[in-house]
Design an enzyme around this catalytic site. Structure first.
Site, PDB file in Angstrom:
ATOM      1  CG  ASP A 105      -2.292   0.925   1.074  1.00 57.96           C
ATOM      2  OD1 ASP A 105      -2.073   1.699  -0.099  1.00 57.96           O
ATOM      3  OD2 ASP A 105      -3.212   0.874   1.690  1.00 57.96           O
ATOM      4  CD1 TRP A 106       1.115   7.075   0.198  1.00 59.58           C
ATOM      5  CD2 TRP A 106       0.208   6.933  -1.866  1.00 59.58           C
ATOM      6  NE1 TRP A 106       1.340   8.136  -0.473  1.00 59.58           N
ATOM      7  CE2 TRP A 106       0.849   8.174  -1.753  1.00 59.58           C
ATOM      8  CE3 TRP A 106      -0.558   6.887  -3.124  1.00 59.58           C
ATOM      9  CZ2 TRP A 106       0.758   9.361  -2.437  1.00 59.58           C
ATOM     10  CZ3 TRP A 106      -0.403   7.871  -3.977  1.00 59.58           C
ATOM     11  CH2 TRP A 106       0.057   9.224  -3.521  1.00 59.58           C
TER      12      TRP A 106
END
Ligand code: NOJ
Length: 723
Positions: free
Chosen positions: A267-268
């Site tokens: 994820d980011w």
């Protein structure tokens, strides 16, 4: 097994080129392609070079056919080996045609429409140049304080698994290579992100492996069984280890045990965040942990590009690990046909024709109708008669903020507003008078007085209330999940008039309905219903459609009851009618144990009667299943749809079993007076569960079985499983 093309390419790539493939950047990094010179800022922040950007394997958050075509052309010009860029984006509940939020779709219990919504989202996104969507989000959720419950389909592993499959089918179709109007799906957030402590975003998750397997993993696994191409790691820890560096989860479970061969993306910034979590000293250690765990793509932090080349040169990371990751990315590009057709579905003409088309919006309207849940309807206040004079009051009476979070491409301006739709649906537009009443979080005396005047002149008052879309979704946890005080004040003032009052709610989470539930004669939960939301809600309010949604997440009495979910344990001191006055019982002094509105609950404008529950036998064996049947009759005066639900309880297990577990359901549409015989098969596999040694099997013994309209009000039978 890696393809020939991917393997051949790999042999030609330098180590730097390989590592760049593992980098994913967001759109602003590529703005140089449009020559608007925005590149420097973000590049400097991440400390990356032009070579990293032009060698990167994928981009996120770009769309628009012309945009993407230009981006891909430029990228290929700069790519020594002609490796196309993968374009990914969050297409969560629609691209420009916005469907109801996933939690609402969860309440439809309708897999065909869920699949259709994903297929349309894929089509719109694909012609606009997107190759991969970061969806479905299948985190099981029990805590409505967490803003991201709006992205999930709810609290039940079985229902979530069915939706996971439906969404993957809709996004990906049968064959990504030949179906250019489909996108690859990326199931997220692996794993158990829905259990973030206290419902606080990005917070710790800790649970037993047995619980993980029983409740949280099934929906991810279902998505993968349906062929989902990608997986995203979650932000949280699991057993003290952040998911992006969690070898046990990623290597041992996802890759080894489940055999997942697709692309795993962080994820980011989740790889770099291992430093803040406190398991990596710096970027280098974070990179090491993530690559060892098997994370292929690093989203939006530079740990891989900064450190993997050197780690390989120093012999601390085996280059084979990097090759593995690169091969998986190249194979996905090949599967999507990007080597032959780097623009894939991107097509400005098709984009102009298909995106936000009337046909797509029609499906959005249908799904919004099916997703809304009628929570209360005293005295049959709803449906309205088109001749009635209505005062439509509140911040959502004439608002386009009904798309919900994750609708970055959706247009609030183009959303069908409730007020307009109701004026069209009533006998004459002047029958529906609209007044603001208050803002989402503020109220003035002038607004209230205008609303009161409208209300006094009306036969019926409809209050359109809710949360702004910023109040749920990512980064939007709330500790108090009542409506904002301004709206509660409006309800108080308006209900003083003593007129028939219906409330329609637009929101992204189960709310604490204090100040709303008791005050309203009728209550319709519309969630964020999407682009056609106003039209769909008007269809329901005027009875052109009959509500059929059923809650896929419980509504608590108060926030202090959270987590409250239907498939809980009994405890050693269960609360019962007989024990309710005793002190040493598992209960609250001030509220019931059960939620205000249980999982599976929802009303209709008609009524359904359940006949006797009939079991074909009082026992079953592995070879001989039994059946459970019930006759359901529409006893009202309108055609309606009932969702007949089957639950099972294992009375004595090797580990404690939930009070009820959803094992099946059927949706039936019945005309007034019509009956249907609903039959479920109960077989041995349905009764299996994870034991303390994590084996998945059933135990002989006694079971209870429930069939009914929701998880609370179901009729009970029982049977034995015999070896
Ligand atoms: C962070 C979110 O957690 C995830 O769901 C999303 O896909 C990425 N950002 C990319 O936007």
């Amino acid at each position: 097994m890696a393809s020939r093309l991917a393997k051949e390419l790999l042999t030609k790539m330098t180590l730097e080129e390989k590592v760049s493939q593992l980098l994913q950047l967001a759109a602003p990094f590529y703005d140089e392609i449009k020559d608007d010179g925005e590149i420097t800022g973000p590049m400097e922040e991440l400390g990356i070079t032009d070579a990293h950007v032009s060698g990167s394997g994928s981009v996120l958050g770009v769309s628009g056919a012309e945009n993407v075509i230009a981006l891909q052309n430029k990228h290929l010009e700069n790519s020594r080996l002609g490796i196309p860029l993968l374009v990914m984006a969050d297409i969560v509940h629609g691209f420009k045609t916005i469907f109801p939020i996933p939690l609402a779709i969860g309440c439809s219990w309708d897999m065909e429409l869920a699949e259709a919504s994903a297929e349309i989202a894929a089509k719109e996104a694909a012609v606009s140049g997107v190759h991969v969507t970061f969806a479905p989000m299948v985190d099981l959720v029990r805590d409505p304080r967490w803003g991201r419950v709006m992205e999930s389909t709810g609290e039940d592993p079985y229902l979530n698994s069915l939706f996971a499959r439906a969404f993957v089918r809709g996004f990906q179709g049968q064959d990504l290579a030949s179906e250019k109007h489909r996108v690859a799906a990326c199931v997220k957030h692996f794993a158990a992100y829905g259990l973030a402590e206290g419902g606080r975003e990005y917070n710790t998750v800790d649970l037993s492996e047995r619980q993980l397997r029983e409740y949280y993993l099934p929906a991810y696994k279902a998505a993968l069984d349906e062929g989902c191409e990608m997986v995203m790691t979650s932000f949280n820890t699991v057993e003290g280890i952040p998911a992006s560096g969690n070898k046990k989860l990623m290597r041992d479970l996802l890759r080894e045990e489940w055999g997942f061969e697709g692309v795993l993306i962080s994820d980011w910034a989740a790889i770099k965040e291992m430093i803040a979590h406190g398991v990596a000293e710096g970027e280098e250690e974070a990179a090491l942990k993530a690559i060892e765990a098997g994370v292929d793509i690093e989203m939006m932090t530079p740990c891989y590009v900064h450190h993997l080349p050197q780690l390989v040169q120093e012999g601390r990371v085996d280059e084979a690990l990097i090759d593995e990751a690169v091969l998986r990315i190249l194979e996905l590009k090949e599967k999507l046909g990007l080597f032959e057709e780097p623009h894939r579905g991107a097509d400005p003409e098709a984009e102009a024709q298909l995106v936000f088309s009337a046909a797509h919006r029609e499906v959005a309207r249908e799904l919004a109708v099916k997703s809304s849940v009628l929570l209360k309807n005293e005295g049959g206040l709803l449906p309205l008669d088109p001749g009635q004079k209505v005062a439509l009051i509140g911040p959502f009476a004439a608002s386009g903020d009904i798309l919900g979070w994750w609708s970055w491409q959706g247009s609030k301006e183009k959303a069908a507003q409730l007020g307009t739709a109701m004026q069209q649906a009533s006998a004459q537009a002047s029958n529906v008078v609209i007044a603001q009443g208050c803002q989402i979080e503020s109220i003035s005396e002038a607004e209230v007085q205008e609303a009161e005047a409208a209300a006094k002149a009306a036969d019926v008052i409809i209050l359109a209330l809710g949360e702004s879309s910023e109040m749920s979704g990512e980064g939007a946890s709330r500790s108090d999940i009542r409506l904002p005080e301004a709206q509660l004040e409006l309800v108080r003032r308006i209900s003083l008039l003593g007129k028939p009052l219906a409330i329609v709610l637009f929101n992204g989470r189960p709310l604490d309905l204090h100040g709303v539930y008791d005050e309203a004669d009728a209550l319709l939960e519309a969630w964020y219903p999407g682009s056609e939301g106003g039209a769909a809600v008007a269809d329901l309010l005027y009875g052109k459609a009959n509500p059929s949604g059923r809650l896929s997440m419980s509504f608590p009495h108060t926030v202090g009851q959270i987590p409250v979910y239907y498939n809980h344990f009994n405890t050693g001191r269960p609360l019962s009618e007989a024990s309710s006055e005793e002190r040493y019982i598992s209960k609250y002094l001030d509220i019931p144990n059960e939620p205000l509105l249980p999982f599976g609950y929802g009303l209709s404008y008609t009524s359904f009667a359940y006949g006797e529950l009939v079991l074909s036998s009082d026992s079953l064996t592995a070879e001989n299943p039994l059946t459970a049947s019930v006759k359901v009759t529409n006893t009202g005066s309108l055609t309606g749809e009932e969702t007949v639900q089957l639950y099972v309880r294992d009375i004595t297990g090797e580990v404690v079993r939930p009070m009820k577990e959803l094992k099946g359901f059927r949706k039936v549409r019945l005309t007034p007076g019509e009956s249907a015989e609903i039959t479920f098969e109960i077989n041995e596999p349905l009764l299996r569960y994870y034991h303390s040694d994590l084996s998945y099997k059933s135990d002989p013994g006694r079971f209870e079985l429930f069939i009914g309209p929701n998880s609370r009000d179901a009729a009970k039978g029982s049977f034995q499983l015999v070896r």
